[in-house]
Scaffold this motif. Sequence first.
Motif, PDB file in Angstrom:
ATOM      1  N   SER A 112     -36.058 -54.408   9.107  1.00 19.83           N
ATOM      2  CA  SER A 112     -35.937 -55.855   9.361  1.00 19.83           C
ATOM      3  C   SER A 112     -34.651 -56.409   8.754  1.00 19.83           C
ATOM      4  O   SER A 112     -33.886 -57.119   9.413  1.00 19.83           O
ATOM      5  CB  SER A 112     -37.125 -56.608   8.752  1.00 19.83           C
ATOM      6  OG  SER A 112     -38.335 -56.102   9.233  1.00 19.83           O
ATOM      7  N   ASP A 209     -32.672 -50.387  17.990  1.00 20.09           N
ATOM      8  CA  ASP A 209     -33.707 -50.116  16.993  1.00 20.09           C
ATOM      9  C   ASP A 209     -34.310 -48.757  17.359  1.00 20.09           C
ATOM     10  O   ASP A 209     -34.952 -48.605  18.404  1.00 20.09           O
ATOM     11  CB  ASP A 209     -34.773 -51.227  17.029  1.00 20.09           C
ATOM     12  CG  ASP A 209     -35.818 -51.065  15.939  1.00 20.09           C
ATOM     13  OD1 ASP A 209     -36.006 -49.931  15.454  1.00 20.09           O
ATOM     14  OD2 ASP A 209     -36.474 -52.071  15.587  1.00 20.09           O
ATOM     15  N   HIS A 212     -38.888 -45.825  16.559  1.00 16.93           N
ATOM     16  CA  HIS A 212     -39.855 -44.912  17.179  1.00 16.93           C
ATOM     17  C   HIS A 212     -39.184 -43.727  17.855  1.00 16.93           C
ATOM     18  O   HIS A 212     -39.819 -43.003  18.613  1.00 16.93           O
ATOM     19  CB  HIS A 212     -40.738 -45.670  18.186  1.00 16.93           C
ATOM     20  CG  HIS A 212     -41.757 -46.521  17.506  1.00 16.93           C
ATOM     21  ND1 HIS A 212     -42.976 -46.037  17.078  1.00 16.93           N
ATOM     22  CD2 HIS A 212     -41.714 -47.814  17.122  1.00 16.93           C
ATOM     23  CE1 HIS A 212     -43.649 -46.999  16.488  1.00 16.93           C
ATOM     24  NE2 HIS A 212     -42.909 -48.094  16.495  1.00 16.93           N
ATOM     25  N   TYR A 234     -40.070 -44.156   7.602  1.00 14.23           N
ATOM     26  CA  TYR A 234     -41.439 -43.812   7.172  1.00 14.23           C
ATOM     27  C   TYR A 234     -42.314 -43.354   8.322  1.00 14.23           C
ATOM     28  O   TYR A 234     -43.482 -43.055   8.127  1.00 14.23           O
ATOM     29  CB  TYR A 234     -42.097 -44.980   6.420  1.00 14.23           C
ATOM     30  CG  TYR A 234     -42.020 -46.327   7.106  1.00 14.23           C
ATOM     31  CD1 TYR A 234     -42.813 -46.631   8.195  1.00 14.23           C
ATOM     32  CD2 TYR A 234     -41.143 -47.301   6.634  1.00 14.23           C
ATOM     33  CE1 TYR A 234     -42.734 -47.870   8.815  1.00 14.23           C
ATOM     34  CE2 TYR A 234     -41.039 -48.532   7.248  1.00 14.23           C
ATOM     35  CZ  TYR A 234     -41.837 -48.815   8.343  1.00 14.23           C
ATOM     36  OH  TYR A 234     -41.763 -50.038   8.958  1.00 14.23           O
ATOM     37  N   LYS A 235     -41.757 -43.321   9.529  1.00 16.73           N
ATOM     38  CA  LYS A 235     -42.549 -42.881  10.693  1.00 16.73           C
ATOM     39  C   LYS A 235     -42.350 -41.371  10.858  1.00 16.73           C
ATOM     40  O   LYS A 235     -42.848 -40.601  10.057  1.00 16.73           O
ATOM     41  CB  LYS A 235     -42.137 -43.679  11.922  1.00 16.73           C
ATOM     42  CG  LYS A 235     -42.381 -45.189  11.782  1.00 16.73           C
ATOM     43  CD  LYS A 235     -41.845 -45.922  13.002  1.00 16.73           C
ATOM     44  CE  LYS A 235     -41.953 -47.430  12.852  1.00 16.73           C
ATOM     45  NZ  LYS A 235     -43.322 -47.927  12.864  1.00 16.73           N
TER      46      LYS A 235
HETATM   47  C1  LIG Z   1     -39.494 -51.018  16.467  1.00 17.74           C
HETATM   48  C2  LIG Z   1     -39.776 -51.369  15.040  1.00 17.74           C
HETATM   49  N1  LIG Z   1     -38.850 -52.000  14.308  1.00 17.74           N
HETATM   50  C3  LIG Z   1     -39.075 -52.339  13.023  1.00 17.74           C
HETATM   51  C4  LIG Z   1     -40.274 -52.029  12.419  1.00 17.74           C
HETATM   52  C5  LIG Z   1     -40.618 -52.412  11.011  1.00 17.74           C
HETATM   53  O1  LIG Z   1     -39.579 -52.720  10.206  1.00 17.74           O
HETATM   54  P1  LIG Z   1     -39.795 -52.874   8.634  1.00 17.74           P
HETATM   55  O2  LIG Z   1     -39.733 -51.497   8.061  1.00 17.74           O
HETATM   56  O3  LIG Z   1     -38.699 -53.754   8.221  1.00 17.74           O
HETATM   57  O4  LIG Z   1     -41.149 -53.437   8.382  1.00 17.74           O
HETATM   58  C6  LIG Z   1     -41.253 -51.355  13.139  1.00 17.74           C
HETATM   59  C7  LIG Z   1     -42.544 -51.042  12.487  1.00 17.74           C
HETATM   60  O5  LIG Z   1     -43.437 -50.491  13.013  1.00 17.74           O
HETATM   61  C8  LIG Z   1     -41.006 -51.035  14.476  1.00 17.74           C
HETATM   62  O6  LIG Z   1     -41.936 -50.430  15.208  1.00 17.74           O
END
Ligand SMILES: Cc1ncc(COP(=O)(O)O)c(C=O)c1O
Length: 424
Positions: A112, A209, A212, A234-235
């Motif tokens: 974020s 982004d 995933h 973390y994924k």
């Molecule tokens: C596409 C995507 N962007 C961002 C995030 C989350 O970002 P952050 O690590 O800042 O909570 C996620 C979380 O599942 C996500 O799926």
Amino acid sequence: MASPDIQTSRQASRPATRQDCLALDEADPLAPRRQMFQLPPGVIYLDGNSLGALTHAAERRVQQTLGAEWGTDLIKSWNAHDWIELPARLGARIAPLVGAAPDETIVCDSTSVNIFKIAAAAARARGERHRIVTELGNFPTDPYMLQGLAALVPGLELVCVERDQLEGAIDEQTFLVVLTHVHYATAEMFDLATLTAQVQAKGARILWDLSHSVGAVPVDLAAAGADFAVGCSYKYLNGGPGAPAFMYVRRELQADLQPVLSGWLGHARPFDFIDEYVPAAGMTRHRCGTPPVLAFAALEGALSVFEGVDMQVLRRKSEALSELFIELVESFGADFGAVLASPRSAAQRGSHVSFAHPDGYALMQQLISRGIIGDFRAPNLLRFGFTPLYLRYVDVWDAAQGLREELQRWRTVGPSAVVRQSVT
Ligand SMILES: Cc1ncc(COP(=O)(O)O)c(C=O)c1O
């Protein structure tokens, strides 16, 4: 495109049996990697697309950081164990997974925050253009961060449109397009190279982004000439809950991208402690404050499980696991109102699969209570992630069987009144 692994091991004309799956596991070149993970017994973990599993290497690395480093060398560790270079070091480790050069990536902050940092820096360099374009239904943090930026910068306009309206929305007023490569809910995947070229042809920059994608789908940012990227670690990278994110800026753009969150560790000479901010060269300027060393240590350990992994082999297994799951669930799902909500074509899908069901939340809770862990995404999606490094074909078969039993039970007992927890 079906994986050759799956085609060669059984006849395509009949549904896969559990025996077929055991044979596929025997022949799987990635099967030994499973031992690198600490997986609780009796659990089929289909949520590595949300929080990856713990690796033995991450645990060892954190122990080492606690004991031999923090516990023993105390503050000397910033130099002695090179803690200060963790953001660059881990950035360089992630770079090959996204087709970037080591000096084009850095690990810092959250996805974020990194979205905000890049969009704000791009806004600073935008010239006459004033528009950011993104997709409706994108993972919410992306548009939320952009809404915050638009509220802060006079004249900046945020345009959110459906996927099929994107091309028309990107015009000569647009300076930035923000898209998520693999959609968090449906796993629908953009053609990264084609979209990048389309956006750049309009004179705008693109921020991908890759949350995933990284660690699950081969990505080649260099080949696409992509401008900016961010993503979670973390994924599929298994960095641990809240692990720091990565960011990428194409080398040619780095010098002109001035940080808005101009923290002391992004300074050219942080230990001169001067009053005026002078950005460091390259990606270092995008560090803000002190890196959370324990979280970095976990990620550093976790990344070792990707050493020697051919991402094309990993992708083929991801496709094969997903195809198998879709085939099995579709052999019974429609009778119980479970409908595929992900693209049917593997070429257009990331590494998770979603099925829509009117009682999706309660069904997922039932599955979790019997050790089949996926998650739920509002309003009605049962989401299952397929992580090729630790999932077996037989796990997929057992999970589909578990889902069939839960759907049968659901039809008998009817919708249940489950109270939704804060994290779904
Ligand atoms: C596409 C995507 N962007 C961002 C995030 C989350 O970002 P952050 O690590 O800042 O909570 C996620 C979380 O599942 C996500 O799926």
